[in-house]
Motif scaffolding. Structure first.
Motif, PDB file in Angstrom:
ATOM      1  N   SER A  52       0.808  -1.255   0.015  1.00 23.01           N
ATOM      2  CA  SER A  52       0.004  -0.010  -0.103  1.00 23.01           C
ATOM      3  C   SER A  52       0.909   1.359   0.044  1.00 23.01           C
ATOM      4  O   SER A  52       0.601   2.099  -0.596  1.00 23.01           O
ATOM      5  N   GLN A  97      -7.391   0.948  -0.750  1.00 20.75           N
ATOM      6  CA  GLN A  97      -7.630  -0.252   0.017  1.00 20.75           C
ATOM      7  C   GLN A  97      -9.053  -0.204   0.996  1.00 20.75           C
ATOM      8  O   GLN A  97      -9.576  -1.050   1.020  1.00 20.75           O
ATOM      9  N   ASP A 170      -5.676  -0.782  -5.098  1.00 27.70           N
ATOM     10  CA  ASP A 170      -5.302  -1.325  -3.841  1.00 27.70           C
ATOM     11  C   ASP A 170      -6.400  -2.213  -3.357  1.00 27.70           C
ATOM     12  O   ASP A 170      -6.987  -1.874  -2.748  1.00 27.70           O
TER      13      ASP A 170
HETATM   14 NI    NI Z   1      -2.149  -2.670   1.865  1.00 28.52          NI
END
Ligand code: NI
Ligand SMILES: Nc1ncnc2c1ncn2[C@@H]1O[C@H](COP(=O)(O)OP(=O)(O)OP(=O)(O)O)[C@@H](O)[C@H]1O
Length: 307
Positions: A52, A97, A170
């Motif tokens: 990330s 994410q 992500d």
């Molecule tokens: Ni991550």
């Protein structure tokens, strides 16, 4: 042609360990990556390995206490924070994410339309919602009314309407049903057919291998191998790094072998290869000398022994 290049990227955090004592924790180290127009590259690897943060570095949205060094180039031009801000959401789109990044006070249709380019944002938003099989009434909903899978699709729809040249996604399919995962990835693949480059960060190695052209394998804050997806086959004999082979063997359709490679914590100061402790090939050299990333058979590897 490379559209996005990352060279020598390192990211570290300063942590206070006492009143006046600081410790630097390096979470990404000396990372190299290059992605071509029309290519989907998957990024796989253990939790906490820095995937990330790589995405955040590319987008220019690292936390304030992060220090970054190295170079990121888009269409051959070196990026700085001002250029990154100008490209973000336009030329380079991000699928974060966390679904919490949706604006809780705004209907999701309106959020997606804000990113849509061109004359008719409503038509564009509706067309993309259809593509991701989001029912028509979803556009009038607020984020809290969406299921996890729907929220993911809205995030993907936002990136899709932007007409970006690069999409950094992500974990875009986590929490989705298996059928939806396949379809969502297929949609991203479709964008690559139109020339867009997609960097797909995912835990789902199988899905990554099915969809992506190449795979970058992360371990302990750096990429240890970049390989064409087709190299993940048989006993993994075409793979270049022992950790990639371990990831491959851990898949259900293979031997389901557990991965012994627990990552060293970023604040451990370690010399040599970070995988040495878990590697069947370890020699004295591996313990003393950090392997450099090098080209090997249509791919890249960071291992002294790879041939
Ligand atoms: Ni991550
Ligand atoms: N703001 C921060 N301050 C200090 N350390 C951080 C910060 N953000 C992330 N880290 C550390 O950086 C490392 C990499 O984190 P990152 O979120 O990039 O991992 P990841 O590979 O995306 O993991 P996951 O697969 O679970 O999403 C972790 O050890 C994490 O604890």
């Amino acid at each position: 042609m490379a559209i996005l290049e990352v060279e020598n990227l390192s990211v570290s955090f300063l942590r206070y360990t006492g009143m006046f004592k600081q410790q630097t924790i390096r979470v990404i180290e000396d990372l190299h990556l290059s992605i071509n127009k029309g290519e989907m590259m998957a990024v796989v690897g253990a939790s906490g390995s820095g995937k990330s943060l790589l995405a955040h570095a590319i987008l220019g949205i690292l936390p304030e206490n992060a220090q970054m060094s190295g170079m990121i180039r888009y269409c051959g031009e070196t990026l700085d924070p001002v250029k990154q801000a100008a490209l973000r959401g336009r030329e380079i789109a991000f699928v974060p994410q966390s679904v919490n990044s949706l604006d809780p006070l705004m209907r999701v249709g309106a959020q997606v339309r804000m990113t849509a380019k061109g004359k008719d944002p409503i038509a564009k938003q509706r067309e993309v919602f259809q593509r991701y099989r989001l029912p028509e009434n979803v556009e009038r909903m607020y984020p809290f009314q969406l299921s996890g899978g729907m929220a993911r699709k809205v995030l993907l729809a936002t990136a899709t309407v932007s007409d970006a040249q690069v999409i950094v996604a992500d974990e875009p399919t986590s929490g989705m049903h298996a059928d939806d995962v396949k379809e969502a990835l297929q949609q991203l693949k479709e964008l690559t057919n139109q020339g867009c480059a997609v960097l797909l960060i995912t835990h789902d190695v199988e899905a990554a291998l099915e969809t992506a052209h190449r795979v970058a394998v992360f371990f302990a804050g750096t990429i240890v191998e970049i390989a064409p997806s087709a190299d993940f086959s048989g006993d993994g004999e075409r793979l270049r790094h022992p950790y990639s082979r371990a990831l491959w063997s851990a898949l259900p359709q293979n031997k389901f072998m557990p991965i012994s490679g627990v990552q060293p914590h970023p604040n451990e100061v370690r010399e040599g290869c970070l995988f040495a402790e878990h590697c069947p090939l370890t020699t004295i050299d591996c313990k003393n000398k950090r392997p450099e990333m090098r080209e090997l058979r249509e791919g890249m590897v960071r291992c002294h022994h790879a041939t």
